[in-house]
Design a protein around this motif. Structure first.
Motif, PDB file in Angstrom:
ATOM      1  N   GLY A 147     -10.497   5.623  41.639  1.00  0.00           N
ATOM      2  CA  GLY A 147     -11.396   6.712  42.030  1.00  0.00           C
ATOM      3  C   GLY A 147     -11.578   6.756  43.545  1.00  0.00           C
ATOM      4  N   LYS A 148     -11.677   5.574  44.151  1.00  0.00           N
ATOM      5  CA  LYS A 148     -11.843   5.533  45.616  1.00  0.00           C
ATOM      6  C   LYS A 148     -10.609   6.106  46.316  1.00  0.00           C
ATOM      7  CE  LYS A 148     -15.005   1.695  45.253  1.00  0.00           C
ATOM      8  NZ  LYS A 148     -15.137   0.281  45.048  1.00  0.00           N
ATOM      9  N   THR A 149      -9.414   5.799  45.782  1.00  0.00           N
ATOM     10  CA  THR A 149      -8.201   6.349  46.425  1.00  0.00           C
ATOM     11  C   THR A 149      -8.167   7.874  46.295  1.00  0.00           C
ATOM     12  OG1 THR A 149      -6.735   6.214  44.454  1.00  0.00           O
ATOM     13  CG2 THR A 149      -6.862   4.251  45.875  1.00  0.00           C
ATOM     14  N   LYS A 150      -8.742   8.379  45.213  1.00  0.00           N
ATOM     15  CA  LYS A 150      -8.746   9.834  45.019  1.00  0.00           C
ATOM     16  C   LYS A 150      -9.741  10.506  45.977  1.00  0.00           C
ATOM     17  CE  LYS A 150      -5.497  10.230  42.174  1.00  0.00           C
ATOM     18  NZ  LYS A 150      -4.301  11.006  42.541  1.00  0.00           N
ATOM     19  N   VAL A 151     -10.874   9.835  46.237  1.00  0.00           N
ATOM     20  CA  VAL A 151     -11.817  10.373  47.224  1.00  0.00           C
ATOM     21  C   VAL A 151     -11.127  10.406  48.595  1.00  0.00           C
ATOM     22  CG1 VAL A 151     -14.010  10.012  48.421  1.00  0.00           C
ATOM     23  CG2 VAL A 151     -13.859   9.576  45.952  1.00  0.00           C
ATOM     24  N   THR A 152     -10.422   9.321  48.931  1.00  0.00           N
ATOM     25  CA  THR A 152      -9.707   9.280  50.215  1.00  0.00           C
ATOM     26  C   THR A 152      -8.700  10.431  50.303  1.00  0.00           C
ATOM     27  OG1 THR A 152      -9.931   6.889  50.224  1.00  0.00           O
ATOM     28  CG2 THR A 152      -8.281   7.803  51.717  1.00  0.00           C
ATOM     29  N   GLY A 153      -8.006  10.697  49.210  1.00  0.00           N
ATOM     30  CA  GLY A 153      -7.031  11.799  49.185  1.00  0.00           C
ATOM     31  C   GLY A 153      -7.698  13.135  49.481  1.00  0.00           C
ATOM     32  N   GLU A 154      -8.890  13.344  48.920  1.00  0.00           N
ATOM     33  CA  GLU A 154      -9.600  14.607  49.162  1.00  0.00           C
ATOM     34  C   GLU A 154     -10.021  14.722  50.635  1.00  0.00           C
ATOM     35  OE1 GLU A 154     -12.764  15.590  46.497  1.00  0.00           O
ATOM     36  OE2 GLU A 154     -11.552  15.250  44.696  1.00  0.00           O
ATOM     37  N   VAL A 155     -10.502  13.599  51.180  1.00  0.00           N
ATOM     38  CA  VAL A 155     -10.945  13.614  52.589  1.00  0.00           C
ATOM     39  C   VAL A 155      -9.737  13.896  53.491  1.00  0.00           C
ATOM     40  CG1 VAL A 155     -11.888  12.178  54.458  1.00  0.00           C
ATOM     41  CG2 VAL A 155     -12.906  12.076  52.161  1.00  0.00           C
ATOM     42  N   MET A 156      -8.606  13.257  53.184  1.00  0.00           N
ATOM     43  CA  MET A 156      -7.407  13.472  54.004  1.00  0.00           C
ATOM     44  C   MET A 156      -6.949  14.922  53.932  1.00  0.00           C
ATOM     45  SD  MET A 156      -4.978  10.106  53.870  1.00  0.00           S
ATOM     46  CE  MET A 156      -4.841   9.913  52.115  1.00  0.00           C
ATOM     47  N   ALA A 157      -7.094  15.544  52.766  1.00  0.00           N
ATOM     48  CA  ALA A 157      -6.686  16.950  52.616  1.00  0.00           C
ATOM     49  C   ALA A 157      -7.442  17.809  53.621  1.00  0.00           C
ATOM     50  CB  ALA A 157      -6.954  17.434  51.191  1.00  0.00           C
ATOM     51  N   MET A 158      -8.743  17.582  53.708  1.00  0.00           N
ATOM     52  CA  MET A 158      -9.565  18.380  54.612  1.00  0.00           C
ATOM     53  C   MET A 158      -9.234  18.062  56.075  1.00  0.00           C
ATOM     54  SD  MET A 158     -11.445  20.819  54.803  1.00  0.00           S
ATOM     55  CE  MET A 158     -12.298  21.317  53.330  1.00  0.00           C
ATOM     56  N   ASN A 159      -9.041  16.758  56.374  1.00  0.00           N
ATOM     57  CA  ASN A 159      -8.726  16.373  57.761  1.00  0.00           C
ATOM     58  C   ASN A 159      -7.403  16.973  58.235  1.00  0.00           C
ATOM     59  OD1 ASN A 159     -11.030  14.913  57.804  1.00  0.00           O
ATOM     60  ND2 ASN A 159     -10.066  12.906  57.626  1.00  0.00           N
ATOM     61  N   TYR A 160      -6.371  16.883  57.398  1.00  0.00           N
ATOM     62  CA  TYR A 160      -5.062  17.398  57.806  1.00  0.00           C
ATOM     63  C   TYR A 160      -5.087  18.925  57.929  1.00  0.00           C
ATOM     64  CZ  TYR A 160      -2.236  13.173  58.057  1.00  0.00           C
ATOM     65  OH  TYR A 160      -1.682  11.982  58.452  1.00  0.00           O
ATOM     66  N   TRP A 161      -5.925  19.576  57.112  1.00  0.00           N
ATOM     67  CA  TRP A 161      -6.060  21.035  57.212  1.00  0.00           C
ATOM     68  C   TRP A 161      -6.721  21.400  58.532  1.00  0.00           C
ATOM     69  CZ3 TRP A 161      -4.567  25.642  56.281  1.00  0.00           C
ATOM     70  CH2 TRP A 161      -5.424  26.740  56.363  1.00  0.00           C
ATOM     71  N   LYS A 162      -7.841  20.706  58.822  1.00  0.00           N
ATOM     72  CA  LYS A 162      -8.616  21.058  60.018  1.00  0.00           C
ATOM     73  C   LYS A 162      -7.872  20.655  61.300  1.00  0.00           C
ATOM     74  CE  LYS A 162     -13.299  21.414  58.341  1.00  0.00           C
ATOM     75  NZ  LYS A 162     -14.485  20.651  57.934  1.00  0.00           N
ATOM     76  N   GLN A 163      -7.249  19.455  61.273  1.00  0.00           N
ATOM     77  CA  GLN A 163      -6.627  18.972  62.513  1.00  0.00           C
ATOM     78  C   GLN A 163      -5.237  19.540  62.747  1.00  0.00           C
ATOM     79  OE1 GLN A 163      -6.805  14.691  62.424  1.00  0.00           O
ATOM     80  NE2 GLN A 163      -9.023  14.672  62.335  1.00  0.00           N
ATOM     81  N   TYR A 164      -4.453  19.684  61.687  1.00  0.00           N
ATOM     82  CA  TYR A 164      -3.032  20.035  61.864  1.00  0.00           C
ATOM     83  C   TYR A 164      -2.629  21.298  61.111  1.00  0.00           C
ATOM     84  CZ  TYR A 164      -3.150  15.033  62.978  1.00  0.00           C
ATOM     85  OH  TYR A 164      -3.476  13.812  63.489  1.00  0.00           O
ATOM     86  N   GLY A 165      -3.553  21.898  60.373  1.00  0.00           N
ATOM     87  CA  GLY A 165      -3.208  23.110  59.622  1.00  0.00           C
ATOM     88  C   GLY A 165      -2.299  22.855  58.427  1.00  0.00           C
ATOM     89  N   VAL A 166      -2.262  21.587  57.931  1.00  0.00           N
ATOM     90  CA  VAL A 166      -1.448  21.304  56.736  1.00  0.00           C
ATOM     91  C   VAL A 166      -2.192  21.853  55.517  1.00  0.00           C
ATOM     92  CG1 VAL A 166      -0.481  19.515  55.234  1.00  0.00           C
ATOM     93  CG2 VAL A 166      -0.361  19.249  57.723  1.00  0.00           C
ATOM     94  N   ASP A 167      -1.537  22.775  54.807  1.00  0.00           N
ATOM     95  CA  ASP A 167      -2.168  23.435  53.656  1.00  0.00           C
ATOM     96  C   ASP A 167      -1.973  22.564  52.416  1.00  0.00           C
ATOM     97  OD1 ASP A 167      -3.205  25.122  51.767  1.00  0.00           O
ATOM     98  OD2 ASP A 167      -1.758  26.746  52.099  1.00  0.00           O
TER      99      ASP A 167
END
Ligand code: NAD
Ligand code: AKB
Length: 317
Positions: A147-167
């Motif tokens: 579950g913790k790895t899945k939370v990290t995955g969600e946080v990374m999704a938002m970070n990569y979107w905001k910082q690098y525009g990765v959809d």
């Protein structure tokens, strides 16, 4: 070079429970040659390996992924490779390495090559403090490493979107019920195993108690949700992009056993909870999916009766 950069789709972890259905659905939609299935292992004789386009690829090998992306002209990655909750609690180091490390490999590759990414989250992001019907936004305090790895995955999704525009987009899948392949290493596997046991042995020893209620979903709904989310225009995708709640069916293990007993003469089920009971108890009973409905028009089609009929028919064919 077998394609123009951006035309093709790479599926990681393609030989797993979801990959078996998703690769087929993507090939139906985009053409057989546009979808490259990959996994760290091979299953000899499997159609993905023998007939379709398949590469052996570990998501921990960034150079190899880079090569495949350039060589095959990949534009979108469906990143399914992971270690699920029950296996993950037995080997938390492996779970963290594959789930977090693999997602970083995919996101870094996506950043370099301008790829779109789909990577699932899970109802395992919720912990025991979440409301019984978990809303989209609530503190995420999972007790399992998975579950913790899945939370990290969600946080990374938002970070990569905001910082690098990765959809990168994702869905917090409930426990998935399907007939094409066995479930592997998860806590919700009982909801798949019970069908095989009912038809083959007429009996199932269920590893969670009869009152255990979890969010579940039939695979056809999950695949449709995945394709619909990826088809949604980017400006309709909000802050839940890393993991949308989607609601399917909420049933107890006892209710599932009863529904099967009504259809399979003589079927018996004994409940013998083991260590997986604790993981199941830490997850909510159901989820509120109003944000997915609002953002990209999600609605489920399968209820318990329809799912049980479909599973028994398919497995009896
Ligand atoms: P699965 O365990 O059936 O399949 C995972 C696949 O990943 C396996 O074929 C495995 O060989 C492969 N794999 C493992 N390590 C790898 C590596 N280093 N490199 C490449 N491949 C590797 O899992 P699944 O049920 O298909 O789940 C796919 C995704 O969906 C996962 O992210 C999982 O967390 C998520 N999910 C699944 C469910 C479910 O009920 N099936 C529910 C919620 C979320
Ligand atoms: C598991 O049980 O680990 C998965 C999930 C709900 O993420 N099926």
């Amino acid at each position: 070079m077998s394609g123009t950069l951006g035309d093709s789709i790479l599926v990681t972890g393609a030989l797993g429970q979801i990959g078996m259905d998703l690769v087929e659905a993507l090939r139906d939609k985009h053409g057989k040659d546009s979808v490259i299935a990959s996994d760290v292992r091979e299953i000899s004789g499997h159609p993905f390996v023998e007939e379709g386009r398949f590469v052996r690829l570990s998501v921990l090998d960034g150079d190899a992924m880079d090569f495949v992306v350039k060589d095959e002209g990949i534009g979108t990655v469906y990143h399914l490779a992971a270690i699920l909750s029950a296996t993950g609690e037995q080997n938390p180091e492996l779970c963290e390495r594959v789930n977090v490390g693999g997602t970083i490999t995919v996101l870094e590759t996506a950043r370099r090559h301008g790829l779109r990414v789909y990577a699932p989250s899970s109802i395992a992001v919720f912990g025991p403090d979440a409301p019984t019907t978990a809303p989209q936004v609530t503190p995420l305090n999972p007790t399992t490493t998975y579950g913790k790895t899945k939370v990290t995955g969600e946080v990374m999704a938002m970070n990569y979107w905001k910082q690098y525009g990765v959809d990168k987009r994702g869905i917090r899948y409930p426990g998935l019920v399907s007939w094409k392949s066995p479930a592997g290493g998860g806590t919700t596997d009982y909801a798949v195993e019970i069908f095989h046991a009912a038809l083959n042995e007429g009996h199932y020893d269920c590893f969670v108690g009869p009152e255990t209620r979890l969010p579940m979903m039939y695979m056809d709904d999950a695949i449709r949700a995945t394709l619909e989310l990826m088809d949604a225009p980017v400006d309709s995708i909000g802050d839940a992009r890393g993991g949308y709640n989607v609601s399917g069916i909420s049933f107890t293990a006892g209710e599932l056993a009863d529904a099967i007993s009504e259809r399979v003469d003589g079927f018996t089920c004994e409940f013998k909870p083991d260590h997986r009971q604790e993981y199941a108890d830490s997850w909510p009973d159901s989820v509120d999916d109003s944000v997915a409905k609002e953002d990209w028009g999600w609605h489920a089609e399968y209820n318990l009766d329809r799912m049980v009929d479909e599973m028994l028919n398919r497995l009896s064919d």
